[in-house]
Design a protein around this motif. Structure first.
Motif, mmCIF file in Angstrom:
data_model
loop_
_atom_site.group_PDB
_atom_site.id
_atom_site.type_symbol
_atom_site.label_atom_id
_atom_site.label_comp_id
_atom_site.label_asym_id
_atom_site.label_seq_id
_atom_site.Cartn_x
_atom_site.Cartn_y
_atom_site.Cartn_z
ATOM 1 N N GLN A 169 0.823 -1.192 0.000
ATOM 2 C CA GLN A 169 0.000 0.000 0.000
ATOM 3 C C GLN A 169 0.866 1.255 0.000
ATOM 4 N N LEU A 170 0.482 2.218 -0.794
ATOM 5 C CA LEU A 170 1.130 3.514 -0.773
ATOM 6 C C LEU A 170 0.601 4.328 0.406
ATOM 7 N N PRO A 176 0.192 11.153 -5.008
ATOM 8 C CA PRO A 176 1.580 11.634 -5.096
ATOM 9 C C PRO A 176 1.998 12.111 -6.479
ATOM 10 N N GLY A 177 1.226 11.768 -7.486
ATOM 11 C CA GLY A 177 1.609 12.093 -8.858
ATOM 12 C C GLY A 177 2.131 10.862 -9.577
ATOM 13 N N ASP A 178 1.971 10.808 -10.878
ATOM 14 C CA ASP A 178 2.356 9.635 -11.661
ATOM 15 C C ASP A 178 3.838 9.300 -11.516
ATOM 16 N N ASP A 179 4.689 10.312 -11.592
ATOM 17 C CA ASP A 179 6.130 10.053 -11.534
ATOM 18 C C ASP A 179 6.538 9.479 -10.180
ATOM 19 N N ARG A 180 5.986 10.032 -9.099
ATOM 20 C CA ARG A 180 6.348 9.560 -7.766
ATOM 21 C C ARG A 180 5.830 8.142 -7.531
ATOM 22 N N VAL A 181 4.628 7.854 -7.978
ATOM 23 C CA VAL A 181 4.075 6.504 -7.832
ATOM 24 C C VAL A 181 4.947 5.497 -8.578
ATOM 25 N N THR A 182 5.355 5.850 -9.786
ATOM 26 C CA THR A 182 6.213 4.966 -10.575
ATOM 27 C C THR A 182 7.559 4.754 -9.890
ATOM 28 N N GLU A 183 8.119 5.817 -9.338
ATOM 29 C CA GLU A 183 9.414 5.721 -8.658
ATOM 30 C C GLU A 183 9.344 4.784 -7.449
ATOM 31 N N ILE A 184 8.293 4.936 -6.647
ATOM 32 C CA ILE A 184 8.132 4.077 -5.469
ATOM 33 C C ILE A 184 7.933 2.634 -5.892
ATOM 34 N N ALA A 185 7.078 2.421 -6.896
ATOM 35 C CA ALA A 185 6.798 1.063 -7.371
ATOM 36 C C ALA A 185 8.054 0.405 -7.909
ATOM 37 N N ASP A 186 8.842 1.145 -8.665
ATOM 38 C CA ASP A 186 10.055 0.594 -9.256
ATOM 39 C C ASP A 186 11.045 0.168 -8.164
ATOM 40 N N ASP A 187 11.271 1.041 -7.205
ATOM 41 C CA ASP A 187 12.238 0.736 -6.145
ATOM 42 C C ASP A 187 11.800 -0.461 -5.299
ATOM 43 N N LYS A 188 10.547 -0.456 -4.888
ATOM 44 C CA LYS A 188 10.116 -1.482 -3.944
ATOM 45 C C LYS A 188 9.870 -2.826 -4.616
ATOM 46 N N CYS A 189 9.329 -2.818 -5.823
ATOM 47 C CA CYS A 189 9.067 -4.097 -6.498
ATOM 48 C C CYS A 189 10.364 -4.845 -6.785
ATOM 49 N N TYR A 190 11.388 -4.124 -7.237
ATOM 50 C CA TYR A 190 12.663 -4.791 -7.488
ATOM 51 C C TYR A 190 13.283 -5.301 -6.189
ATOM 52 N N ALA A 191 13.018 -4.592 -5.091
ATOM 53 C CA ALA A 191 13.556 -5.037 -3.805
ATOM 54 C C ALA A 191 12.818 -6.263 -3.274
ATOM 55 N N LEU A 192 11.568 -6.463 -3.710
ATOM 56 C CA LEU A 192 10.754 -7.561 -3.188
ATOM 57 C C LEU A 192 10.825 -8.828 -4.026
ATOM 58 N N GLU A 193 11.386 -8.749 -5.229
ATOM 59 C CA GLU A 193 11.338 -9.917 -6.118
ATOM 60 C C GLU A 193 12.094 -11.118 -5.546
ATOM 61 N N ASP A 194 13.208 -10.875 -4.832
ATOM 62 C CA ASP A 194 14.004 -11.986 -4.311
ATOM 63 C C ASP A 194 13.308 -12.755 -3.201
ATOM 64 N N SER A 195 12.355 -12.125 -2.533
ATOM 65 C CA SER A 195 11.643 -12.829 -1.463
ATOM 66 C C SER A 195 10.633 -13.827 -2.028
ATOM 67 N N TYR A 196 10.268 -13.666 -3.295
ATOM 68 C CA TYR A 196 9.318 -14.573 -3.948
ATOM 69 C C TYR A 196 10.047 -15.566 -4.848
ATOM 70 N N TYR A 210 7.393 -5.891 -13.624
ATOM 71 C CA TYR A 210 6.405 -4.894 -13.992
ATOM 72 C C TYR A 210 5.586 -4.572 -12.745
ATOM 73 N N TYR A 211 4.747 -3.562 -12.828
ATOM 74 C CA TYR A 211 3.885 -3.264 -11.682
ATOM 75 C C TYR A 211 2.602 -2.588 -12.145
ATOM 76 N N LEU A 212 1.543 -2.886 -11.400
ATOM 77 C CA LEU A 212 0.243 -2.267 -11.616
ATOM 78 C C LEU A 212 0.071 -1.207 -10.536
ATOM 79 N N THR A 213 -0.183 0.024 -10.929
ATOM 80 C CA THR A 213 -0.258 1.124 -9.975
ATOM 81 C C THR A 213 -1.603 1.842 -10.085
ATOM 82 N N VAL A 226 -0.089 -1.032 -4.916
ATOM 83 C CA VAL A 226 0.805 -1.351 -6.025
ATOM 84 C C VAL A 226 0.977 -2.862 -6.071
ATOM 85 N N THR A 227 0.818 -3.450 -7.237
ATOM 86 C CA THR A 227 0.966 -4.887 -7.407
ATOM 87 C C THR A 227 2.198 -5.156 -8.269
#
Length: 390
Positions: A169-170, A176-196, A210-213, A226-227
């Motif tokens: 959840q954001l 926050p704006g499209d750019d900020r949402v994309t930035e958060i999604a990019d950083d966190k999704c890449y950080a979470l991929e190894d746990s799955y 990829y991510y759905l925002t 964010v998914t």
């Protein structure tokens, strides 16, 4: 000469004198319009308040007002002789029933439950299609880029466009704006991929994150989720089979090995931004110390766990290489000059070569083909993690 119409109500009579052009044609008598059929007779109007009472009674919306309007309508109908008595009575009865139902819902908390259920349903419908971790799906246009309005969940064993590996959840507040949402999604999704997908070797080279925002519009409806999704970077590419490699799918030996490997991979990701040691020897020495510490932790996990007899020899051989590598990285951490650093760095790096882990991985039933780490140095993500993965 036009012949005028016969006289009737509201029309002037033709002259009856001796000079009338109709002389010799006797006028036929015209009976007056009967009551109720005269075009000039207006029927008794329907009371508008009665209509309003009936509508509110049927909709059960503001039942108290519907009841009041029904009573007012009956009084007006009696005084003015208007029509609509049946509608006023029906509206009053329905409003009374609606009022009783509202009182029951308020008294039992049913209204609150119904409203909560409505809000939950609205949030679910706007929460990236209610996709959950581990779900596989197809987009309507076969693409994971652009806007998505709906997806079809399918079994992961069949061909699919994406696989959900995490969601979060954001923060609440304004969008926050499209750019900020994309930035958060990019950083966190890449950080979470190894746990799955703990085994990076099992992730195909054409797979990326990829991510759905949420959009600005869906944000107003409560969609702040964010998914994070795995998908193919190939045109018209699809996935087959699940990429999930975590505690839900791995045995204890596999899980221990991959947890130990992730410790080292995390340290590798901390390599200084400056590519050349000459440009930042202190930074590289600090990083070498982190590598030595990570290797200590990795060796500890691998030696403390009791592996199956079939995997023990391969793991023991790997631990031997890790201990040798640990010594080299520790020496690099205290090097007094660039040449000394490079000497220990090169030796330590070679002892962590991926090929040295294949025997242990094969015995553990893990993937044995290292991912493509973009050997041309373009900096593009080819689907695997950067760095060394043991």
């Amino acid at each position: 000469m036009a012949i005028p119409p016969p006289p009737g109500p509201g029309q002037p009579q033709q002259p009856q004198g001796p000079y009338s052009p109709y002389q010799g044609y006797p006028q036929a008598p015209y009976a007056p319009w009967a009551q109720g059929y005269s075009p000039y007779n207006r029927p008794t109007p329907v009371n508008g308040v009665a209509i309003a009472s009936l509508v509110l009674g049927i909709l059960c919306f503001l039942p108290a007002l519907g009841l009041v309007l029904g009573i007012v309508a009956l009084v007006q109908i009696r005084k003015k002789g208007e029509r609509g008595k049946g509608m006023a009575i029906a509206g009053s009865v329905l409003s009374t029933v609606g009022l009783a139902l509202w009182a029951l819902l308020l008294g039992t908390g049913g209204l609150s439950d119904a409203w909560d259920g409505f809000k939950d349903a609205a949030e679910d419908s706007n929460s990236t299609f209610s996709l959950a971790k581990g779900d596989c799906f197809n987009s309507l246009d076969g693409s994971l880029e652009g806007y998505a309005y709906d997806v079809d969940t399918v079994p992961c064993s069949t061909a699919h466009d994406g696989e959900v590996f995490a969601s979060f959840q954001l923060p609440s507040g304004s969008y926050p704006g499209d750019d900020r949402v994309t930035e958060i999604a990019d950083d966190k999704c890449y950080a979470l991929e190894d746990s799955y997908a703990m085994d990076a070797w099992a992730v195909p080279d054409d797979v990326d994150v990829y991510y759905l925002t949420p959009t600005r519009q869906s944000w107003r409806l409560g969609d702040h989720e964010v998914t994070c999704v795995f998908g193919s970077v190939e045109t018209d590419g699809t996935l087959t089979g699940s990429l999930r490699k975590d505690a839900t799918t791995l045995d204890a030996d596999q899980l221990t090995y991959l947890k130990a490997a992730q410790i080292l991979n995390t340290a590798m990701d901390a390599e200084p931004v400056e590519e050349y040691v000459e440009d930042d020897l202190p930074g590289h020495k600090e990083w070498a110390a982190q590598m030595a510490d990570a290797l200590d932790q990795q060796i500890g996990l691998l030696t403390e766990h009791r592996f199956a007899a079939t995997a023990s020899p391969g793991v023991a051989a790997l631990v031997k290489d890790l201990r040798s590598a640990r010594l080299e990285w520790a020496k690099a951490a205290v090097a007094t000059d660039v040449d000394t650093f490079y000497g220990h760095y090169d030796t330590g790096y070679s002892l962590l070569d991926s090929d040295r882990t294949v025997t242990a991985r094969k015995a553990l039933g893990l993937a044995t083909t290292p991912p493509d780490y973009d050997p041309e140095g373009t900096g593009e993500d080819t689907g695997g993690d950067t760095g060394i993965d043991v």
